[in-house]
Design an enzyme around this catalytic site. Sequence first.
Site, PDB file in Angstrom:
ATOM      1  N   ASP A   8       0.791  -1.223   0.000  1.00  0.00           N
ATOM      2  CA  ASP A   8       0.000   0.000   0.000  1.00  0.00           C
ATOM      3  C   ASP A   8       0.827   1.279   0.000  1.00  0.00           C
ATOM      4  O   ASP A   8       0.588   2.185  -0.792  1.00  0.00           O
ATOM      5  CB  ASP A   8      -0.917   0.005   1.227  1.00  0.00           C
ATOM      6  CG  ASP A   8      -1.674   1.302   1.364  1.00  0.00           C
ATOM      7  OD1 ASP A   8      -2.397   1.660   0.416  1.00  0.00           O
ATOM      8  OD2 ASP A   8      -1.533   1.965   2.398  1.00  0.00           O
ATOM      9  N   ASP A  44       4.360   0.684   4.120  1.00  0.00           N
ATOM     10  CA  ASP A  44       4.125  -0.554   4.871  1.00  0.00           C
ATOM     11  C   ASP A  44       4.083  -1.736   3.912  1.00  0.00           C
ATOM     12  O   ASP A  44       4.402  -1.607   2.731  1.00  0.00           O
ATOM     13  CB  ASP A  44       2.826  -0.437   5.676  1.00  0.00           C
ATOM     14  CG  ASP A  44       1.618  -0.205   4.769  1.00  0.00           C
ATOM     15  OD1 ASP A  44       1.803  -0.085   3.542  1.00  0.00           O
ATOM     16  OD2 ASP A  44       0.494  -0.145   5.288  1.00  0.00           O
ATOM     17  N   TYR A  98      -8.112   1.895   6.352  1.00  0.00           N
ATOM     18  CA  TYR A  98      -8.912   2.379   5.225  1.00  0.00           C
ATOM     19  C   TYR A  98     -10.395   2.093   5.472  1.00  0.00           C
ATOM     20  O   TYR A  98     -11.042   1.370   4.715  1.00  0.00           O
ATOM     21  CB  TYR A  98      -8.454   1.728   3.914  1.00  0.00           C
ATOM     22  CG  TYR A  98      -7.124   2.255   3.427  1.00  0.00           C
ATOM     23  CD1 TYR A  98      -7.036   3.475   2.763  1.00  0.00           C
ATOM     24  CD2 TYR A  98      -5.947   1.541   3.649  1.00  0.00           C
ATOM     25  CE1 TYR A  98      -5.818   3.967   2.323  1.00  0.00           C
ATOM     26  CE2 TYR A  98      -4.728   2.027   3.214  1.00  0.00           C
ATOM     27  CZ  TYR A  98      -4.672   3.242   2.547  1.00  0.00           C
ATOM     28  OH  TYR A  98      -3.462   3.735   2.120  1.00  0.00           O
ATOM     29  N   GLU A 137       4.618  10.962   3.811  1.00  0.00           N
ATOM     30  CA  GLU A 137       4.309   9.589   3.439  1.00  0.00           C
ATOM     31  C   GLU A 137       4.106   9.508   1.931  1.00  0.00           C
ATOM     32  O   GLU A 137       3.869  10.507   1.255  1.00  0.00           O
ATOM     33  CB  GLU A 137       3.041   9.126   4.162  1.00  0.00           C
ATOM     34  CG  GLU A 137       2.740   7.651   3.977  1.00  0.00           C
ATOM     35  CD  GLU A 137       1.566   7.194   4.841  1.00  0.00           C
ATOM     36  OE1 GLU A 137       1.545   6.027   5.227  1.00  0.00           O
ATOM     37  OE2 GLU A 137       0.691   8.014   5.122  1.00  0.00           O
TER      38      GLU A 137
END
Length: 761
Positions: free
Chosen positions: A79, A82, A240, A450
């Site tokens: 994703d 991670d 999510y 990120e």
Amino acid sequence: MLKKILSGVISAVMLTAAVNGAGSVPDAGAAFDANYAEALQKSLYFYECQQAGPLPDWNRVEWRADSTMIDSVPGGWYDAGDHVKFNLPMAYTASMLAWGIYQYPDGVEKCGQMDIYVNNLTFALDYLAACDLGDEVVYQCGNGQIDHTWWGPVELYQYGMEDSGTSYEAARATLSASEGCSAVFGEMAAALAAGCCALKGKVDSAKLDDYLAHAENIFKFADASKSNDVYNKSDASGFYRSSHFYDDLFYAANWLYMATGDSSYLDKAAGYVPNLDKELGLDEMKYTWCMCWDDVMQGGLLLYAQNTGKYVDRVEKHVNYWTNTIATINGTDVGYCDTWGCLRYAETAAFIAAVACDTVLAGKDTSAYEEFYENQINYVLGDNADNRSYVVGYGENSPKNPHHRTAHGSWKNALDTPDENRHILYGALVGGPKQDGSYEDDRQNYINNEVADDYNAGFTAILCKMIDKYGGECDPAFPEKELRDGPEIYVEASMGKASASGVDLSLKITNHTAWPARVVDNVSYRYYMDLSELIDAGLSPSDVVIRCDRDQAAMYSAEGVKPAEISQPIHYSDNIYYIEVTYPDGRAFLPISEGRYQCELMLALVYPNYGSGWNADNDFSNTDLTDDAMISPYIPVYIGGELYYGTEPDGTSADGSGGTGEDVTKPTQEVTTSATGPVTDTTADSGEKLLYGDADDNGEINVNDTVTVMCFANDPESNKLVSEKAEKQADVFNNGDGINASDAVSIQKYLAHLIGELPES
């Protein structure tokens, strides 16, 4: 969403080279001098960095390897930084990539990226199709809560999990269902149907038929239960959580109609419209949010307007909102709608605006909307007050430390070690600035720094439009081979006690592998010693007592790891002998945590019968050893019996990066002045000449100088340089600012012929 000195040194080299790309392609029609083709080229590479399972032979990322091979459904994309495969954002991303080349294929084809684009898109679609098990559908591989307990490269995921006290199997749990997952199932169906539309004529028709069959089957599951109850009670909810699902059904139905021509899907879409979101407190269809992984309503409306001619006014109201009403970043024309990953929204809004201008709004005055979408893409490529690119490895002043485990390459389960990411995560769009325009390139700031699959989704799609409009040229040399940040495996040694009776040694075999991170079996190292004094005393080298006081490898016997194998003295030449320590099983030293990346062996080499006469000072491998641990090239490392790193007594050497490590000596360089002013040198008046890069002041520049600088930079008190002259010669980067890791970078660049002279400014 929460995601969780040797090795940091050369990152600066890689990043310096990365930001200079292939160069921009000016165009009189473009508002900003950007190379959209190069940006697309690198954005696609980012998806190759995210690949899970067995890597395809076309994967270009030299620091990646096969990973999480026990997944029930292999393949797909991790994703973000991670290592979980969350199907909701992955499917959304795949649908956006498909939409990009469905709407704007010509520019992608012309710049030579179509094959790579198709490869990356089908890699994700193949996985999504395989998640359809017939009577149920897999919607996630990996447990997010467990996954976020360890920070390390995915290639060593199993060992990282086990070292953290977690079951590898539990960490790779499969989540599947047949109901209660309408949002994620709807997105998966949409992605597969969009892929059918985008890839027609580009892949085998049988593959498209397979995609379509799975899209229709998954859609049936999504539509049958009309609920997110199962999904939102699963592990996915912590990462999510889905806010609604009618938008996903609506989006999927439109793509299925476009893929099949079956009007029943349009009927389905029309039936979902009354359940789409409304503006808060109003009986008005929502227009004030943005297309994203959790809300595909605006994309669905745009497709529905194309398919039916209805709701064109709603599409325009949304585009107009982003163009004229939404908050901006530091007063610029760039839209800002959320603190977390703001640029992903801006880029996707840009794509929706571009498609709307070229389809349902064609014929109207769309000049303001066109300016809007160009502002969004140009901002992230560097057209901003800081002249900063927010795309790793593209343009000027691009991010160097995105929040990404494998790109960081930590060997000790630590976000702050090393300081700089070891790999360039080319093409990754970071979250972006705060609303006031401030931005910090901080790996630990996952809100602004990120990266994720969905961040690049709208970005990749709008690049298709910009290339279609302005063209561009890809970098034919991309990706260039990364320069290693030093040997990936070496010995860190210290001498505890040396006397006439013998010597005590601490020898730590160290694994800093990152190209890729890996288990390395059959590693050995040699401690070379001169036994002249023993032989002169009439004794034999076989009389030397070798005592092992600690073998850390033996601690892992429960894992099946073999202990270290310690040889008797082996003759090298003349009176020089060596002790060879071999590790048959590389699991003894793994770059996964503080306690595992090194494996210590404590040896005592004792004079026979504990008599007097041992002299450690003449031992080759004792060169520079103290009671403080240091990297020693004089205790060379071998892999499978071949010299990998270090120097043997006859001068044969290897640099741990595939080179011979032979001495590279340039003509002595005198201190001179430069365009920026004189280089400070307090001994210049005496006529002293300095050989920049010669940190150990032995008259030569070689890999040992890099090691010397690294050791000094890490611990100046314990690793003092041999002379004041050596200190000056070691200061080769921005001469005059003192010795730090950048100086080691410059020396290695010089040895690799990346720069022609030292010092480097």
